[in-house]
Write a protein that holds these residues in place. Structure first.
Motif, mmCIF file in Angstrom:
data_model
loop_
_atom_site.group_PDB
_atom_site.id
_atom_site.type_symbol
_atom_site.label_atom_id
_atom_site.label_comp_id
_atom_site.label_asym_id
_atom_site.label_seq_id
_atom_site.Cartn_x
_atom_site.Cartn_y
_atom_site.Cartn_z
ATOM 1 N N ASP A 209 0.956 -0.979 0.181
ATOM 2 C CA ASP A 209 0.093 -0.006 0.108
ATOM 3 C C ASP A 209 0.372 1.542 0.014
ATOM 4 N N ASP A 210 0.613 1.820 -1.216
ATOM 5 C CA ASP A 210 1.369 3.330 -1.090
ATOM 6 C C ASP A 210 1.469 4.307 -0.164
ATOM 7 N N THR A 211 0.475 4.573 0.199
ATOM 8 C CA THR A 211 -0.921 5.614 1.049
ATOM 9 C C THR A 211 -0.595 5.521 2.169
ATOM 10 N N ASP A 212 1.077 4.532 2.601
ATOM 11 C CA ASP A 212 1.298 4.532 4.554
ATOM 12 C C ASP A 212 0.139 4.148 5.392
ATOM 13 N N GLY A 213 -1.253 3.612 4.890
ATOM 14 C CA GLY A 213 -2.105 2.646 5.930
ATOM 15 C C GLY A 213 -3.771 3.581 5.656
ATOM 16 N N HIS A 214 -3.975 3.836 5.004
ATOM 17 C CA HIS A 214 -5.237 4.516 4.319
ATOM 18 C C HIS A 214 -6.487 3.047 4.910
ATOM 19 N N ILE A 215 -7.392 3.727 5.802
ATOM 20 C CA ILE A 215 -8.459 3.185 6.040
ATOM 21 C C ILE A 215 -9.196 2.373 5.749
ATOM 22 N N ASP A 216 -9.406 3.022 4.666
ATOM 23 C CA ASP A 216 -10.584 2.494 3.429
ATOM 24 C C ASP A 216 -9.711 0.655 2.724
ATOM 25 N N THR A 217 -8.760 0.819 3.518
ATOM 26 C CA THR A 217 -8.373 -0.122 2.634
ATOM 27 C C THR A 217 -8.764 -1.509 3.703
ATOM 28 N N ILE A 218 -9.157 -1.145 5.373
ATOM 29 C CA ILE A 218 -8.597 -2.539 6.047
ATOM 30 C C ILE A 218 -10.122 -2.681 7.133
ATOM 31 N N VAL A 219 -10.944 -0.823 6.875
ATOM 32 C CA VAL A 219 -11.856 -1.333 8.174
ATOM 33 C C VAL A 219 -12.617 0.422 7.647
ATOM 34 N N ARG A 220 -13.650 0.137 7.547
ATOM 35 C CA ARG A 220 -15.311 0.493 6.395
ATOM 36 C C ARG A 220 -17.108 0.758 7.825
ATOM 37 N N THR A 221 -17.089 2.176 8.024
ATOM 38 C CA THR A 221 -18.151 2.182 8.329
ATOM 39 C C THR A 221 -19.454 1.458 7.653
ATOM 40 N N ALA A 222 -20.184 1.252 8.031
ATOM 41 C CA ALA A 222 -21.985 0.601 8.026
ATOM 42 C C ALA A 222 -22.892 1.478 8.846
ATOM 43 N N PRO A 223 -23.483 1.305 8.332
ATOM 44 C CA PRO A 223 -24.860 1.381 9.737
ATOM 45 C C PRO A 223 -25.382 0.640 10.814
ATOM 46 N N ASN A 224 -25.559 1.466 11.343
ATOM 47 C CA ASN A 224 -26.625 0.419 12.858
ATOM 48 C C ASN A 224 -25.234 0.587 13.623
ATOM 49 N N ASN A 225 -24.727 1.221 13.553
ATOM 50 C CA ASN A 225 -23.063 0.713 13.978
ATOM 51 C C ASN A 225 -22.035 -0.469 13.691
ATOM 52 N N THR A 226 -22.098 -0.284 12.963
ATOM 53 C CA THR A 226 -21.253 -1.415 12.229
ATOM 54 C C THR A 226 -20.123 -1.153 11.647
ATOM 55 N N LEU A 227 -18.772 -1.970 12.305
ATOM 56 C CA LEU A 227 -17.287 -1.658 10.952
ATOM 57 C C LEU A 227 -17.566 -3.018 10.335
ATOM 58 N N VAL A 228 -16.985 -2.413 9.120
ATOM 59 C CA VAL A 228 -16.264 -3.857 7.987
ATOM 60 C C VAL A 228 -15.296 -4.032 8.406
ATOM 61 N N TYR A 229 -14.333 -5.111 8.263
ATOM 62 C CA TYR A 229 -13.192 -4.867 8.594
ATOM 63 C C TYR A 229 -12.133 -6.472 7.961
ATOM 64 N N VAL A 230 -11.419 -5.879 7.468
ATOM 65 C CA VAL A 230 -10.122 -7.422 7.071
ATOM 66 C C VAL A 230 -9.556 -8.025 8.223
ATOM 67 N N GLY A 231 -9.764 -9.588 8.253
ATOM 68 C CA GLY A 231 -8.966 -10.412 9.198
ATOM 69 C C GLY A 231 -8.321 -11.021 8.462
ATOM 70 N N CYS A 232 -7.083 -11.632 9.206
ATOM 71 C CA CYS A 232 -6.388 -12.471 8.425
ATOM 72 C C CYS A 232 -6.541 -13.898 9.838
ATOM 73 N N ASP A 233 -6.271 -14.213 8.440
ATOM 74 C CA ASP A 233 -6.726 -16.150 9.475
ATOM 75 C C ASP A 233 -5.329 -16.881 9.028
ATOM 76 N N ASP A 234 -4.707 -16.711 8.100
ATOM 77 C CA ASP A 234 -3.317 -17.536 8.256
ATOM 78 C C ASP A 234 -2.250 -17.209 8.772
ATOM 79 N N SER A 235 -1.876 -18.219 9.943
ATOM 80 C CA SER A 235 -0.840 -17.302 10.447
ATOM 81 C C SER A 235 0.808 -17.263 10.145
ATOM 82 N N HIS A 236 0.579 -18.292 8.801
ATOM 83 C CA HIS A 236 1.740 -18.179 8.177
ATOM 84 C C HIS A 236 1.482 -16.600 7.561
ATOM 85 N N ASP A 237 0.754 -15.848 6.994
ATOM 86 C CA ASP A 237 0.540 -14.698 6.017
ATOM 87 C C ASP A 237 1.572 -13.998 7.606
ATOM 88 N N GLU A 238 2.770 -13.260 6.709
ATOM 89 C CA GLU A 238 3.526 -12.108 6.903
ATOM 90 C C GLU A 238 2.377 -10.618 8.040
#
Length: 351
Positions: A209-238
């Motif tokens: 990511d060239d942006t130094d960590g823009h929030i729109d790549t990882i966490v987004r707001t949604a209605p009803n006090n909801t946050l949509v976010y990226v999770g990682c399940d692979d413990s071998h992923d860096e």
């Protein structure tokens, strides 16, 4: 005045079209196909404002691919551009009543400084686009200049209720707003965005990511006090530990009323590489439009489908439209990065 959430009613979406003098030159036909698909999906539901140095050429492309009927929902503005990342150089719009010379206006267009994500890339032409659009009568509202402060649209998320989310890794990065402190920046954001509070996230920076960590790549707001976010399940992923820390931080957050947020977890796409470089593939970089959400996909059927199902939960009564973003991430962004929505009443009515 307040910064509306992205799911509020829109008048249209800005696309800054790729051309041969951008970094897209080696894969220009491929990225133009993506832009055509985005234009197809958006113009079914609202207007598209296309900014390009060669609008006649773009009109011809869209006429061949979309036809005259759909073209009636496209506005064109001709000016020179450095690149295509409208999310970061377009105006941020506040809605609500404001007074200008005795007249009541509904929108304020915030024009922040865009400096190529901390002076990494040339941005002088892109930084002038909003002023061109405003003075040529393409945008309705009052223009409010903040050219003394660097802020990209992808660096913030609004819930439409006065809470703005951002990331410390981006807003505190070099060559943005030094020597301002975190407190200085928070106060400036609250003043400019008319926000009640700023919520800072400290983890989840995508590799590539060239942006130094823009929030729109990882966490987004949604209605009803909801946050949509990226999770990682692979413990071998860096990226595993960083995204686990992000998830743990989200669990501690509270709404303004003191309640925990509802969390919806998007999958992490399988790693995608280009010439040995990991690209910042993410499902969080989706675009919300009237009646639909445009979701980036990566030719990973299981994860693509799961991501679209989760996004459908977050934004009920909207169609989720998948758009292949594998070409887009080659320049280190995705669909949301390429677009900027304007609330109802901002775009002019006539093409």
């Amino acid at each position: 005045m307040h910064l509306p959430a992205e799911w509020h009613e829109q008048s249209g979406v800005q696309l800054t079209w790729p051309h041969a003098n951008t970094d897209w030159a080696p894969i220009l036909p491929d990225i133009i196909k993506v832009f055509v698909e985005m234009t197809r999906a958006i113009t079914k539901r609202e207007k598209v404002l296309i900014v390009a140095p060669n609008t006649d050429e773009v009109k011809a492309i869209l006429m061949r691919n979309l036809g005259m009927e759909r073209l009636r929902n496209v506005l064109f503005h001709q000016c020179d551009t450095n690149d295509t990342w409208a999310r970061d150089h377009a105006a941020l719009t506040l809605t609500g009543n404001n007074t200008n010379n005795g007249f009541r206006v509904q929108n304020t267009l915030l024009d922040f400084k865009f400096n190529g994500w901390g002076e990494k890339f040339a941005a002088d032409k892109d930084n002038a686009i909003t002023e061109h659009l405003y003075h040529d009568g393409m945008l309705n509202g009052t223009l409010e200049s903040h050219k003394d402060f660097v802020l990209e649209g992808g660096a913030i998320e609004s819930d439409g209720q006065g809470t703005v989310f951002t990331t410390s890794q981006c807003l505190l990065a070099k060559h943005r707003n030094q020597p301002m402190t975190k407190d200085d920046i928070e106060q400036r954001l609250m003043q400019a965005l008319r926000a009640k509070r700023i919520v800072w996230l400290d983890h989840g920076n995508l590799i590539g990511d060239d942006t130094d960590g823009h929030i729109d790549t990882i966490v987004r707001t949604a209605p009803n006090n909801t946050l949509v976010y990226v999770g990682c399940d692979d413990s071998h992923d860096e990226q595993f530990e960083d995204f686990l820390a992000l998830e743990n931080q989200l669990l501690t957050l509270r709404t303004e009323a003191g309640m925990p947020y509802k969390l919806l977890r998007l999958p992490m796409p399988d790693a995608i590489y280009d010439e040995g470089e990991r690209l910042p593939a993410t499902y969080a970089n989706y675009l919300i439009i009237n009646g639909a959400v445009l979701c980036p996909t990566y030719a990973q059927p299981g994860k693509d489908m799961l991501a679209m199902q989760i996004i459908a939960q977050a934004y009920p009564n909207r169609e989720v439209v998948g758009i292949d973003a594998r070409t887009v991430i080659k320049q280190h962004g995705s669909l949301h990065c390429l677009t900027m929505q304007f609330p109802q009443g901002v775009l002019v009515n006539n093409p």
